[in-house]
Design an enzyme around this catalytic site. Structure first.
Site, PDB file in Angstrom:
ATOM      1  N   THR A 133       0.798  -1.220   0.000  1.00 37.49           N
ATOM      2  CA  THR A 133       0.000   0.000   0.000  1.00 37.49           C
ATOM      3  C   THR A 133       0.835   1.276   0.000  1.00 37.49           C
ATOM      4  O   THR A 133       1.931   1.314   0.580  1.00 37.49           O
ATOM      5  CB  THR A 133      -0.915   0.004   1.253  1.00 37.49           C
ATOM      6  OG1 THR A 133      -1.379   1.340   1.486  1.00 37.49           O
ATOM      7  CG2 THR A 133      -0.189  -0.444   2.510  1.00 37.49           C
ATOM      8  N   GLU A 135       0.207   3.638   1.775  1.00 36.85           N
ATOM      9  CA  GLU A 135       0.263   4.050   3.183  1.00 36.85           C
ATOM     10  C   GLU A 135       1.672   3.805   3.755  1.00 36.85           C
ATOM     11  O   GLU A 135       2.070   4.439   4.719  1.00 36.85           O
ATOM     12  CB  GLU A 135      -0.787   3.250   3.967  1.00 36.85           C
ATOM     13  CG  GLU A 135      -1.066   3.721   5.381  1.00 36.85           C
ATOM     14  CD  GLU A 135      -1.778   5.063   5.487  1.00 36.85           C
ATOM     15  OE1 GLU A 135      -2.366   5.518   4.503  1.00 36.85           O
ATOM     16  OE2 GLU A 135      -1.706   5.666   6.572  1.00 36.85           O
ATOM     17  N   TYR A 157      -1.111   0.255  10.840  1.00 32.36           N
ATOM     18  CA  TYR A 157      -1.413  -0.387   9.549  1.00 32.36           C
ATOM     19  C   TYR A 157      -0.217  -0.274   8.594  1.00 32.36           C
ATOM     20  O   TYR A 157       0.240  -1.269   8.033  1.00 32.36           O
ATOM     21  CB  TYR A 157      -2.661   0.263   8.931  1.00 32.36           C
ATOM     22  CG  TYR A 157      -2.940  -0.172   7.508  1.00 32.36           C
ATOM     23  CD1 TYR A 157      -3.570  -1.384   7.237  1.00 32.36           C
ATOM     24  CD2 TYR A 157      -2.578   0.636   6.421  1.00 32.36           C
ATOM     25  CE1 TYR A 157      -3.823  -1.783   5.927  1.00 32.36           C
ATOM     26  CE2 TYR A 157      -2.829   0.239   5.117  1.00 32.36           C
ATOM     27  CZ  TYR A 157      -3.456  -0.968   4.873  1.00 32.36           C
ATOM     28  OH  TYR A 157      -3.700  -1.355   3.573  1.00 32.36           O
ATOM     29  N   LYS A 161       2.192  -3.302   7.144  1.00 36.84           N
ATOM     30  CA  LYS A 161       2.321  -3.568   5.703  1.00 36.84           C
ATOM     31  C   LYS A 161       3.784  -3.487   5.258  1.00 36.84           C
ATOM     32  O   LYS A 161       4.169  -4.130   4.287  1.00 36.84           O
ATOM     33  CB  LYS A 161       1.452  -2.590   4.922  1.00 36.84           C
ATOM     34  CG  LYS A 161      -0.046  -2.919   4.980  1.00 36.84           C
ATOM     35  CD  LYS A 161      -0.390  -4.123   4.104  1.00 36.84           C
ATOM     36  CE  LYS A 161      -1.879  -4.392   4.056  1.00 36.84           C
ATOM     37  NZ  LYS A 161      -2.269  -5.417   3.098  1.00 36.84           N
TER      38      LYS A 161
HETATM   39  P1  NAP Z   1     -11.207  -4.946   2.423  1.00 39.21           P
HETATM   40  O1  NAP Z   1     -12.403  -4.629   1.575  1.00 39.21           O
HETATM   41  O2  NAP Z   1     -11.132  -4.427   3.807  1.00 39.21           O
HETATM   42  O3  NAP Z   1     -11.045  -6.539   2.441  1.00 39.21           O
HETATM   43  C1  NAP Z   1     -10.187  -7.177   3.338  1.00 39.21           C
HETATM   44  C2  NAP Z   1     -10.416  -8.666   3.255  1.00 39.21           C
HETATM   45  O4  NAP Z   1      -9.572  -9.302   4.229  1.00 39.21           O
HETATM   46  C3  NAP Z   1     -11.849  -9.106   3.590  1.00 39.21           C
HETATM   47  O5  NAP Z   1     -12.185 -10.190   2.776  1.00 39.21           O
HETATM   48  C4  NAP Z   1     -11.722  -9.546   5.033  1.00 39.21           C
HETATM   49  O6  NAP Z   1     -12.718 -10.454   5.446  1.00 39.21           O
HETATM   50  C5  NAP Z   1     -10.372 -10.218   4.970  1.00 39.21           C
HETATM   51  N1  NAP Z   1      -9.771 -10.454   6.296  1.00 39.21           N
HETATM   52  C6  NAP Z   1      -9.624  -9.574   7.320  1.00 39.21           C
HETATM   53  N2  NAP Z   1      -9.041 -10.182   8.362  1.00 39.21           N
HETATM   54  C7  NAP Z   1      -8.796 -11.464   8.005  1.00 39.21           C
HETATM   55  C8  NAP Z   1      -8.233 -12.594   8.641  1.00 39.21           C
HETATM   56  N3  NAP Z   1      -7.804 -12.532   9.914  1.00 39.21           N
HETATM   57  N4  NAP Z   1      -8.144 -13.758   7.951  1.00 39.21           N
HETATM   58  C9  NAP Z   1      -8.603 -13.849   6.683  1.00 39.21           C
HETATM   59  N5  NAP Z   1      -9.181 -12.820   6.026  1.00 39.21           N
HETATM   60  C10 NAP Z   1      -9.269 -11.641   6.673  1.00 39.21           C
HETATM   61  O7  NAP Z   1      -9.868  -4.452   1.672  1.00 39.21           O
HETATM   62  P2  NAP Z   1      -9.651  -4.090   0.118  1.00 39.21           P
HETATM   63  O8  NAP Z   1      -9.920  -2.646  -0.065  1.00 39.21           O
HETATM   64  O9  NAP Z   1     -10.321  -5.112  -0.723  1.00 39.21           O
HETATM   65  O10 NAP Z   1      -8.075  -4.252   0.019  1.00 39.21           O
HETATM   66  C11 NAP Z   1      -7.483  -5.516  -0.292  1.00 39.21           C
HETATM   67  C12 NAP Z   1      -6.054  -5.536   0.217  1.00 39.21           C
HETATM   68  O11 NAP Z   1      -5.326  -4.486  -0.417  1.00 39.21           O
HETATM   69  C13 NAP Z   1      -5.892  -5.297   1.709  1.00 39.21           C
HETATM   70  O12 NAP Z   1      -4.795  -6.050   2.138  1.00 39.21           O
HETATM   71  C14 NAP Z   1      -5.563  -3.817   1.828  1.00 39.21           C
HETATM   72  O13 NAP Z   1      -4.825  -3.582   2.992  1.00 39.21           O
HETATM   73  C15 NAP Z   1      -4.749  -3.616   0.566  1.00 39.21           C
HETATM   74  N6  NAP Z   1      -4.813  -2.290  -0.036  1.00 39.21           N
HETATM   75  C16 NAP Z   1      -6.001  -1.699  -0.307  1.00 39.21           C
HETATM   76  C17 NAP Z   1      -6.042  -0.458  -0.932  1.00 39.21           C
HETATM   77  C18 NAP Z   1      -7.340   0.230  -1.258  1.00 39.21           C
HETATM   78  O14 NAP Z   1      -7.310   1.444  -1.506  1.00 39.21           O
HETATM   79  N7  NAP Z   1      -8.465  -0.483  -1.321  1.00 39.21           N
HETATM   80  C19 NAP Z   1      -4.829   0.165  -1.294  1.00 39.21           C
HETATM   81  C20 NAP Z   1      -3.632  -0.488  -1.021  1.00 39.21           C
HETATM   82  C21 NAP Z   1      -3.629  -1.730  -0.415  1.00 39.21           C
HETATM   83  P3  NAP Z   1     -14.195  -9.953   5.928  1.00 39.21           P
HETATM   84  O15 NAP Z   1     -14.952  -9.662   4.667  1.00 39.21           O
HETATM   85  O16 NAP Z   1     -14.692 -11.095   6.695  1.00 39.21           O
HETATM   86  O17 NAP Z   1     -13.967  -8.701   6.732  1.00 39.21           O
HETATM   87  O1  G4F Z   2     -10.670   6.446   2.950  1.00 37.54           O
HETATM   88  P1  G4F Z   2      -9.632   6.395   4.002  1.00 37.54           P
HETATM   89  O2  G4F Z   2      -9.991   5.759   5.293  1.00 37.54           O
HETATM   90  O3  G4F Z   2      -8.370   5.690   3.323  1.00 37.54           O
HETATM   91  P2  G4F Z   2      -6.812   5.632   3.744  1.00 37.54           P
HETATM   92  O4  G4F Z   2      -6.605   5.935   5.153  1.00 37.54           O
HETATM   93  O5  G4F Z   2      -6.082   6.451   2.737  1.00 37.54           O
HETATM   94  O6  G4F Z   2      -6.504   4.084   3.540  1.00 37.54           O
HETATM   95  C1  G4F Z   2      -6.974   3.377   2.391  1.00 37.54           C
HETATM   96  O7  G4F Z   2      -6.019   3.497   1.370  1.00 37.54           O
HETATM   97  C2  G4F Z   2      -4.738   2.876   1.661  1.00 37.54           C
HETATM   98  C3  G4F Z   2      -3.839   3.125   0.444  1.00 37.54           C
HETATM   99  O8  G4F Z   2      -3.080   4.297   0.666  1.00 37.54           O
HETATM  100  C4  G4F Z   2      -4.987   1.408   1.902  1.00 37.54           C
HETATM  101  F1  G4F Z   2      -3.802   0.790   2.108  1.00 37.54           F
HETATM  102  C5  G4F Z   2      -5.907   1.222   3.093  1.00 37.54           C
HETATM  103  O9  G4F Z   2      -6.170  -0.156   3.281  1.00 37.54           O
HETATM  104  C6  G4F Z   2      -7.225   1.926   2.810  1.00 37.54           C
HETATM  105  O10 G4F Z   2      -7.873   1.251   1.767  1.00 37.54           O
HETATM  106  O11 G4F Z   2      -9.107   7.861   4.324  1.00 37.54           O
HETATM  107  C7  G4F Z   2      -8.629   8.705   3.300  1.00 37.54           C
HETATM  108  C8  G4F Z   2      -8.387  10.077   3.894  1.00 37.54           C
HETATM  109  C9  G4F Z   2      -7.549  10.101   5.180  1.00 37.54           C
HETATM  110  O12 G4F Z   2      -6.621  11.135   5.089  1.00 37.54           O
HETATM  111  C10 G4F Z   2      -8.555  10.405   6.289  1.00 37.54           C
HETATM  112  O13 G4F Z   2      -8.015  11.088   7.389  1.00 37.54           O
HETATM  113  O14 G4F Z   2      -9.644  10.644   4.257  1.00 37.54           O
HETATM  114  C11 G4F Z   2      -9.533  11.266   5.523  1.00 37.54           C
HETATM  115  N1  G4F Z   2     -10.876  11.323   6.124  1.00 37.54           N
HETATM  116  C12 G4F Z   2     -11.536  12.476   6.414  1.00 37.54           C
HETATM  117  N2  G4F Z   2     -12.713  12.175   6.985  1.00 37.54           N
HETATM  118  C13 G4F Z   2     -11.629  10.286   6.493  1.00 37.54           C
HETATM  119  C14 G4F Z   2     -12.792  10.821   7.039  1.00 37.54           C
HETATM  120  N3  G4F Z   2     -11.416   8.940   6.409  1.00 37.54           N
HETATM  121  C15 G4F Z   2     -12.402   8.127   6.861  1.00 37.54           C
HETATM  122  N4  G4F Z   2     -12.230   6.802   6.751  1.00 37.54           N
HETATM  123  N5  G4F Z   2     -13.553   8.623   7.429  1.00 37.54           N
HETATM  124  C16 G4F Z   2     -13.796   9.963   7.542  1.00 37.54           C
HETATM  125  O15 G4F Z   2     -14.819  10.371   8.059  1.00 37.54           O
END
Ligand code: NAP
Ligand code: G4F
Length: 343
Positions: A133, A135, A157, A161
């Site tokens: 990520t 992050e 987090y 990672k």
């Molecule tokens: P997500 O919607 O939160 O999905 C996370 C998945 O992990 C869900 O299927 C969850 O199961 C499962 N999980 C959580 N704890 C677990 C455990 N102990 N054992 C097995 N499975 C578990 O995340 P996403 O947005 O699809 O992201 C996918 C991956 O990419 C994550 O690793 C995230 O950190 C990484 N990532 C995401 C972004 C982004 O912007 N979306 C960016 C960079 C990296 P449940 O459905 O049961 O909760």
């Molecule tokens: O949507 P966010 O919670 O995403 P964040 O923290 O960037 O993390 C996501 O992206 C990462 C990749 O860089 C992934 F690795 C991670 O698993 C996840 O998918 O927050 C985005 C931004 C932050 O700066 C937060 O402070 O939005 C700001 N924010 C402002 N108000 C909020 C809110 N975030 C959340 N969740 N909720 C709010 O009410």
């Protein structure tokens, strides 16, 4: 030719659902790992079961990244060609509240998969993708972040990672495993988790428009994010595993917007006429047409430390993987609004 087999940890999440559909279209047999929960957690993949073209090639199995024996047994049973580790406690703010659990799942969970591959002597057979990520870049001051940018994580987090990233690289270098780290910037979709900011904004504004919610409460409006679409990003994951050699790749759009920009774009598309007033925690948005406050800030949505600025340089992926993002932020917002209105 025999169908390839993919094992996806985190299949019930946003990316797991998009990746499953992508791989099924490529004729893979997809084995998805779900964890036990007290209510159904398979909503994002339920439609795959209903699709007669896919259902016989889509298998769900129980497992958990905190349980090494479950991981070993799953890999032994499935004997996959490719493993995608998308499972994580993926919420940054929540990681400050459950730091040890986040480290266990995200950091040690990755190590458990790598060790299982090694103990089964599959290190030369199976290909492994690790969901890294942006992050991890944390407090970086670089204008663009790429594969050479140093990591400065600022959340449990992000730290967890980084462990997963380095242990994946370590197993690649030490044991010759085909293991890749994707360093993905934020990617969203209509099925994004409801507590992430894009989904929260779209859902909140649609509900306010429809009269079922009065206000939307947010945290920091001034952090900047590079937002893409999950559908584009899962293709990049797959491409990483189709190369001659394993490597690490940044995946992003190269554009960045504040949270306030995102709100303004979404509000405009929904014909809200809003005006911002106040500063800091007192900043709010007023609906000019009826003089009602529709957005306020709340302390509880701020983090102890923030990643202020993210903007990805994906030129390596463009060059080697021939990957480019196809979906713009405006198309992403349109799709999210449409989905919200229909549901
Ligand atoms: P997500 O919607 O939160 O999905 C996370 C998945 O992990 C869900 O299927 C969850 O199961 C499962 N999980 C959580 N704890 C677990 C455990 N102990 N054992 C097995 N499975 C578990 O995340 P996403 O947005 O699809 O992201 C996918 C991956 O990419 C994550 O690793 C995230 O950190 C990484 N990532 C995401 C972004 C982004 O912007 N979306 C960016 C960079 C990296 P449940 O459905 O049961 O909760
Ligand atoms: O949507 P966010 O919670 O995403 P964040 O923290 O960037 O993390 C996501 O992206 C990462 C990749 O860089 C992934 F690795 C991670 O698993 C996840 O998918 O927050 C985005 C931004 C932050 O700066 C937060 O402070 O939005 C700001 N924010 C402002 N108000 C909020 C809110 N975030 C959340 N969740 N909720 C709010 O009410």
């Amino acid at each position: 030719m025999k169908n390839k087999k993919a094992l996806i940890f985190g299949v019930t999440g946003q990316d797991g659902a998009y990746l499953s559909k992508f791989l099924l279209k490529k004729k893979y047999i997809v084995y998805g790992v779900k964890r036990r929960s007290s209510i159904m957690n398979t909503q994002r993949v339920d439609d795959i079961y209903k699709d007669i073209n896919y259902k016989s090639n889509f298998v769900l199995l129980y497992g958990d990244l905190t349980d090494a024996s479950s991981i070993l047994n799953l890999i032994k049973k499935v004997n996959p060609n490719e493993i995608y580790n998308l499972a994580a406690q993926s919420h940054v703010k929540v990681s400050f509240e459950v730091p040890e659990y986040s480290a266990d799942v995200n950091g040690l969970g990755t190590l458990r998969i790598l060790e299982a591959i090694r103990s089964l002597n599959l290190e030369k057979k199976v290909k492994f993708y690790q969901a890294g990520t942006s992050e991890m870049f944390g407090s970086t001051k670089k204008k663009f972040q790429n594969e050479k940018t140093n990591f400065h994580p600022v959340s449990p987090y992000g730290v967890s990672k980084c462990f997963a990233h380095w242990i994946t690289k370590n197993y690649r270098d030490a044991y010759g495993m085909y293991a890749c780290n994707g360093i993905l910037f934020n990617h969203e979709s209509p099925i994004r988790g409801e507590t992430f900011v894009t989904k929260k904004i779209i859902q909140g504004l649609v509900r306010i428009k429809q009269g079922s919610q009065k206000k939307l409460f947010l945290g920091n409006l001034y952090s900047k994010r590079d937002w893409g679409h999950a559908r584009d990003y899962v293709e990049a994951m797959w491409k990483m595993l189709q190369q001659k050699r394993p490597d690490d790749y940044v995946i992003g759009t190269g554009k960045t917007f504040t949270i306030k920009d995102f709100v303004n774009r979404a509000a405009k598309k929904m014909n809200f006429n809003i005006r911002w007033t106040g500063v800091g925690i007192k900043e709010k948005a007023v609906n000019i047409d009826n003089k009602k406050i529709i957005i306020e800030c709340k302390n509880r949505y701020f983090r102890p430390l923030e990643v202020d600025y993210l903007k990805g340089d994906a030129s390596k992926a463009k060059k080697i993987l021939k990957w480019v993002p196809k979906i713009s932020i405006d198309d992403l917002i349109d799709e999210m609004i449409q989905h919200e209105l229909e549901n």
